[in-house]
Design a protein around this motif. Structure first.
Motif, short mmCIF file in Angstrom:
data_model
loop_
_atom_site.label_atom_id
_atom_site.label_comp_id
_atom_site.label_asym_id
_atom_site.label_seq_id
_atom_site.Cartn_x
_atom_site.Cartn_y
_atom_site.Cartn_z
N ALA A 142 0.83 -1.21 0.00
CA ALA A 142 0.00 0.00 0.00
C ALA A 142 0.86 1.25 0.00
N ILE A 143 1.98 1.22 0.72
CA ILE A 143 2.89 2.37 0.74
C ILE A 143 3.49 2.60 -0.64
N ILE A 144 3.93 1.55 -1.29
CA ILE A 144 4.52 1.68 -2.63
C ILE A 144 3.49 2.16 -3.63
N ASP A 145 2.28 1.63 -3.53
CA ASP A 145 1.21 2.04 -4.46
C ASP A 145 0.84 3.51 -4.26
N PHE A 146 0.75 3.94 -3.02
CA PHE A 146 0.35 5.32 -2.72
C PHE A 146 1.43 6.30 -3.14
N SER A 147 2.69 5.94 -2.89
CA SER A 147 3.80 6.87 -3.13
C SER A 147 4.40 6.75 -4.52
N GLY A 148 3.92 5.81 -5.30
CA GLY A 148 4.49 5.60 -6.63
C GLY A 148 5.90 5.04 -6.57
N GLY A 149 6.21 4.36 -5.51
CA GLY A 149 7.52 3.74 -5.37
C GLY A 149 8.59 4.65 -4.82
N LYS A 150 8.24 5.90 -4.53
CA LYS A 150 9.22 6.86 -4.01
C LYS A 150 8.86 7.21 -2.57
N LEU A 151 9.76 6.88 -1.63
CA LEU A 151 9.49 7.14 -0.22
C LEU A 151 9.88 8.56 0.12
N THR A 152 8.88 9.40 0.42
CA THR A 152 9.11 10.81 0.66
C THR A 152 8.64 11.21 2.05
N VAL A 153 9.22 12.33 2.54
CA VAL A 153 8.90 12.85 3.87
C VAL A 153 7.87 13.96 3.80
N THR A 154 7.92 14.76 2.76
CA THR A 154 6.97 15.86 2.58
C THR A 154 6.29 15.72 1.23
N GLY A 155 5.23 16.52 1.04
CA GLY A 155 4.52 16.49 -0.23
C GLY A 155 3.24 15.69 -0.17
N PRO A 156 2.49 15.69 -1.27
CA PRO A 156 1.17 15.02 -1.28
C PRO A 156 1.23 13.51 -1.16
#
Length: 335
Positions: A142-156
């Motif tokens: 679910a994390i990969i799907d939501f983030s598009g594979g990029k783990l970020t701290v800020t942003g949408p």
């Protein structure tokens, strides 16, 4: 043939006895270690913090990743009743602090030995770290799907906020610091009111539920500004996990916030305990006792105010706990 079979049986018996003796020695050592009070308290803090954090972080994951499946109220309920479950799991062993700020305050006021402090905090930190790893594993896709594979701290598409708190745009660093001090102070003050038998405590056996409700109330009323970390053990270990898991150093550099949930809650908890001690603990109304003077007649009595005595508790006045042994640390009374 019969003799050889008998000899074989004797050999097997001898081997079995030797193996049993060899295994019994380390087993006995392990049992001795497990029976050590500090070891049991370490394990109790580990598992109770793990339980609290799995439910809490899981509820945040639902809010961030699940759309309509999660909500801010759900986060408050997850953490609140996660605390309740943690208390039920380990309250009778260590008191289920699950919070380094509460442990610090207990030691700072002399109600708990400082040698217990690193044991409690290490158990809490490891339990919290393992809970973060567990939630990461459970929600990885679910994390990969939501983030598009990029783990970020800020942003949408930020996902680091599943694991640790981050300061919102409307807050400055020092306002966030004061917010954490104030909110943790309210937590500690109300914990004392819930568990202090010399005042007006909850019914025996209901402390864990009421403490969970307290955490929910704090979240829905005071949680918006800084995410109400109110607990170094809740924030720092999962933050460190995200650093290792791929979110990078920004988990520490974002608004330089990372140190506030570590430093502010212990200060706030200590202030909350002192407020309770000053306004309630040291100013309890005491009914006069009437003592008969044996040298006077029965109709003449002397009224005296009782001396201040320390009441023995079955429940700690510092930590969330449903059933608390007499030899456990308490903020207002020596163990």
């Amino acid at each position: 043939m019969v003799q050889s079979l008998a000899g074989g049986r004797r050999g097997m018996t001898w081997l079995s006895t030797r193996v049993s003796k060899m295994l019994s020695k380390p087993t006995a050592k392990v049992q001795v270690i497990w029976q050590n009070e500090l070891v049991r308290q370490f394990l109790a803090e580990f598992i109770s913090t793990f339980v609290m954090m799995v439910f809490g972080l899981g509820s945040v994951a639902h809010m961030v990743l699940g759309g309509k499946m999660g909500s801010y109220l759900g986060v408050n309920l997850g953490f609140g009743f996660g605390v309740t479950m943690g208390v039920y799991v380990a309250g009778n062993i260590s008191g289920a602090h699950m919070n380094a700020a509460l442990t610090f305050t207990s030691c700072a006021l002399g109600r708990m030995s400082w040698r217990r402090f690193p044991v409690y905090v290490l158990g809490q930190f490891l339990g919290s770290f393992m809970a973060a790893a567990t939630i990461y594993g459970l929600f990885y896709t679910a994390i990969i799907d939501f983030s598009g594979g990029k783990l970020t701290v800020t942003g949408p598409t930020a996902t680091a906020n599943i694991f640790a708190t981050y300061l919102p745009d409307h807050m400055t660093l020092w306002r966030g610091f004061l917010d954490e001090v104030a909110v943790t102070g309210m937590l500690q003050l109300c914990l004392l009111a819930i568990t202090e038998k010399g005042n007006n405590p909850t019914l025996a056996g209901t402390e864990a539920i009421v403490i969970g409700i307290l955490v929910v109330i704090i979240g829905v009323s005071l949680g918006m500004n800084s995410g109400y970390a109110i607990n170094p053990s809740r924030d720092l270990p999962p933050r460190f996990f995200t650093f290792l898991a791929g979110w990078g150093s920004q988990v520490f550099s974002a608004k330089d916030w990372w140190w506030v949930p570590v430093v502010a809650p212990p200060l706030g908890a200590y202030c909350g305990a002192m407020m309770y001690a000053i306004f309630i603990g040291f100013n309890k109304r005491q009914e006069p006792q009437v003592l008969e003077n044996p040298k006077m007649s029965e109709d003449h009595r002397i009224s005296v105010l009782p001396k201040t005595v320390s009441h023995q508790h079955g429940v700690s006045s510092l930590t969330p706990v449903s059933v608390y042994p007499e030899d456990r640390p308490s903020i207002l009374h020596h163990p």
